[in-house]
Design an enzyme around this catalytic site. Structure first.
Site, PDB file in Angstrom:
ATOM      1  N   TYR A 185      14.973   4.675  40.078  1.00  0.00           N
ATOM      2  CA  TYR A 185      15.471   5.649  41.041  1.00  0.00           C
ATOM      3  C   TYR A 185      16.028   6.870  40.298  1.00  0.00           C
ATOM      4  O   TYR A 185      15.942   6.964  39.078  1.00  0.00           O
ATOM      5  CB  TYR A 185      16.480   4.992  41.976  1.00  0.00           C
ATOM      6  CG  TYR A 185      15.847   3.931  42.837  1.00  0.00           C
ATOM      7  CD1 TYR A 185      14.819   4.252  43.719  1.00  0.00           C
ATOM      8  CD2 TYR A 185      16.230   2.594  42.748  1.00  0.00           C
ATOM      9  CE1 TYR A 185      14.201   3.281  44.495  1.00  0.00           C
ATOM     10  CE2 TYR A 185      15.630   1.616  43.523  1.00  0.00           C
ATOM     11  CZ  TYR A 185      14.614   1.964  44.395  1.00  0.00           C
ATOM     12  OH  TYR A 185      13.990   0.996  45.151  1.00  0.00           O
ATOM     13  N   THR A 243      18.918  -4.488  49.597  1.00  0.00           N
ATOM     14  CA  THR A 243      18.449  -3.667  50.700  1.00  0.00           C
ATOM     15  C   THR A 243      18.026  -4.543  51.874  1.00  0.00           C
ATOM     16  O   THR A 243      17.218  -5.448  51.715  1.00  0.00           O
ATOM     17  CB  THR A 243      17.273  -2.796  50.249  1.00  0.00           C
ATOM     18  OG1 THR A 243      17.727  -1.933  49.196  1.00  0.00           O
ATOM     19  CG2 THR A 243      16.739  -1.951  51.387  1.00  0.00           C
ATOM     20  N   HIS A 246      23.742   3.511  41.940  1.00  0.00           N
ATOM     21  CA  HIS A 246      22.454   2.878  41.640  1.00  0.00           C
ATOM     22  C   HIS A 246      21.734   3.757  40.619  1.00  0.00           C
ATOM     23  O   HIS A 246      21.139   4.776  40.956  1.00  0.00           O
ATOM     24  CB  HIS A 246      21.627   2.726  42.912  1.00  0.00           C
ATOM     25  CG  HIS A 246      20.505   1.733  42.780  1.00  0.00           C
ATOM     26  ND1 HIS A 246      19.990   1.353  41.561  1.00  0.00           N
ATOM     27  CD2 HIS A 246      19.796   1.041  43.729  1.00  0.00           C
ATOM     28  CE1 HIS A 246      19.018   0.473  41.754  1.00  0.00           C
ATOM     29  NE2 HIS A 246      18.886   0.260  43.058  1.00  0.00           N
ATOM     30  N   GLN A 306      27.227   0.798  47.449  1.00  0.00           N
ATOM     31  CA  GLN A 306      26.326   1.285  46.413  1.00  0.00           C
ATOM     32  C   GLN A 306      25.727   2.596  46.902  1.00  0.00           C
ATOM     33  O   GLN A 306      25.130   2.650  47.981  1.00  0.00           O
ATOM     34  CB  GLN A 306      25.201   0.291  46.124  1.00  0.00           C
ATOM     35  CG  GLN A 306      24.357   0.730  44.921  1.00  0.00           C
ATOM     36  CD  GLN A 306      23.113  -0.096  44.716  1.00  0.00           C
ATOM     37  OE1 GLN A 306      22.185  -0.005  45.523  1.00  0.00           O
ATOM     38  NE2 GLN A 306      23.080  -0.893  43.665  1.00  0.00           N
ATOM     39  N   HIS A 341      16.196   0.704  38.025  1.00  0.00           N
ATOM     40  CA  HIS A 341      14.957   0.371  38.743  1.00  0.00           C
ATOM     41  C   HIS A 341      14.056   1.553  39.055  1.00  0.00           C
ATOM     42  O   HIS A 341      13.242   1.494  39.962  1.00  0.00           O
ATOM     43  CB  HIS A 341      15.285  -0.389  40.036  1.00  0.00           C
ATOM     44  CG  HIS A 341      16.151  -1.584  39.827  1.00  0.00           C
ATOM     45  ND1 HIS A 341      16.849  -2.190  40.838  1.00  0.00           N
ATOM     46  CD2 HIS A 341      16.452  -2.292  38.703  1.00  0.00           C
ATOM     47  CE1 HIS A 341      17.542  -3.218  40.354  1.00  0.00           C
ATOM     48  NE2 HIS A 341      17.307  -3.297  39.049  1.00  0.00           N
ATOM     49  N   PRO A 401      23.977  -5.996  45.373  1.00  0.00           N
ATOM     50  CA  PRO A 401      23.432  -5.123  46.415  1.00  0.00           C
ATOM     51  C   PRO A 401      22.004  -5.520  46.748  1.00  0.00           C
ATOM     52  O   PRO A 401      21.187  -5.723  45.854  1.00  0.00           O
ATOM     53  CB  PRO A 401      23.476  -3.737  45.758  1.00  0.00           C
ATOM     54  CG  PRO A 401      23.419  -4.016  44.288  1.00  0.00           C
ATOM     55  CD  PRO A 401      24.147  -5.308  44.082  1.00  0.00           C
TER      56      PRO A 401
END
Length: 378
Positions: free
Chosen positions: A187, A27, A182, A102, A185, A25
């Protein structure tokens, strides 16, 4: 063929793939108003046409007011966005590929990590500003948020669990081949995992099992609203966006305590994010995060992190150009059984036909990766 082990089929957890190569994935912020258009459809189809076993889409927003921190990243709710994703799914399947969205909620990570590499076309669209997290602590940083964003209540938690399940049910209805959560990282789900951003004293804080509870509830509700065989992938990481040395788990025992509740809830595969896939995760072992996760959970794992590139993501964000890096070590780790699948990110942005180029590299040069490639959907 140097890629032969990566081109073997794979089947587990409801997934039946023609190769062991994932598209990671990434962005892209190329969906104005949250709606993926024809350029996004073509972008994913091109990868499916070139033997990628499974495509994991860029992060998509779940239907919750504070999920999003980027206006032109795509939604996974609403008639227009879902119609766009239907076209993506249909075209990928028509090309012989498989695809999962995702699903993403940023929590208290308020700005896109790649905000400075997109141009001015990526303007806001009135995103609801009421962000929150498990303890009112900024995700990925581990210090109190001076903006005063609030701590999640039980009603907030229940609403976010519901939002994830709504989007997962949409994915199944549209014909997607599963979903990825997700949970890495820094989040929202990861903010519950990490002790630096989760200081709660209720059932969602303290022990590894408690900090995993929020993620496990999301997984269980997705399982309840989809089907027993509907694949659920979870992306995890130790590192955070501004703390590369962060550790949720300090050793394999911690890793097992953290991930076992998630596997029990219904995670089929763990997607283990590292900056460099070849680096061991814990002292005294040569296993990377995917290898350690596979060992303690018994679940199939996906490795990722600078695959076939000599420089990691952050070095290239800073302006470095990454040339080709060999696959010999990657293949040896796969054949040893450290992990089951391999996610390729930036190299597939540079070359949609990356697999063919890797197999005939003497004749066809790979495109060096640079951040400038993010300006368009190649």
């Amino acid at each position: 063929d140097p890629l032969a082990p990566l081109l073997a089929p794979f089947a587990a957890g409801g997934l039946h793939l023609k190769t062991r190569i994932f598209m990671a994935p990434m962005t892209r912020c190329c969906s104005p108003g949250g709606v993926p258009g024809t350029d996004v459809v073509a972008y994913y189809r091109r990868r499916a046409e070139h033997d990628v076993g499974l495509i994991v889409t860029e992060g998509t927003w779940i239907p919750h007011a504070s999920a999003s921190n980027e206006a032109n990243a795509p939604d996974f709710f609403g008639d227009a966005a879902l119609a766009g994703w239907q076209r993506v799914c249909d075209e990928v399947h028509a090309a012989g590929g498989k695809i999962v969205p995702q699903l993403w909620h940023v929590g208290l990570t308020l700005k896109p990590v790649l905000q400075n590499i997109y141009d001015e076309q990526h303007a806001t669209r009135g995103i609801e500003p009421r962000h929150f997290g498990p303890s009112g602590i900024a995700g990925g940083f581990g210090y109190a948020n001076e903006a005063g964003h609030r701590v999640m209540t039980q009603a907030d938690i229940d609403a976010v669990v519901d939002a994830y399940a709504i989007s997962a049910a949409h994915a199944r209805r549209l014909g997607f081949d599963g979903v990825e959560l997700h949970a890495a990282h820094g989040y929202l789900i990861d903010q519950f995992f990490w002790h630096e951003t989760n200081r709660r004293s209720d059932v969602y804080g303290g022990s590894f099992a408690n900090r995993a509870r929020f993620g496990a509830e999301i997984v269980a509700e997705i399982r309840r609203r989809t089907a027993p065989e509907f694949p659920i992938i979870m992306r995890i990481s130790q590192w955070k966006q501004h703390d590369f040395k962060a550790q949720v788990a300090r050793d394999p025992a911690d890793l097992e305590a953290w991930l076992a509740p998630l596997g029990d809830a219904g995670v089929d595969l763990f997607h283990c994010s590292q900056r460099r896939y070849w680096e061991p995760e814990f002292a005294g072992s040569d296993l990377n995060l995917a290898g350690g996760t596979r060992k303690v959970t018994g679940k199939p794992t996906i490795t990722v992190g600078a695959v076939t590139l000599a420089k990691d993501l952050w070095e290239t964000v800073a302006g470095d150009v990454s040339e080709r890096h060999g696959v010999e070590r990657l293949v040896a780790m796969l054949e040893r059984g450290d992990f089951d699948l391999v996610a390729v990110g930036r190299a597939l942005i540079a070359d949609p036909d990356w697999i063919a180029r890797m197999r005939t590299v003497v004749h066809r040069a790979l495109t060096p990766y640079s951040v400038a490639l993010l300006a368009e959907l190649r």
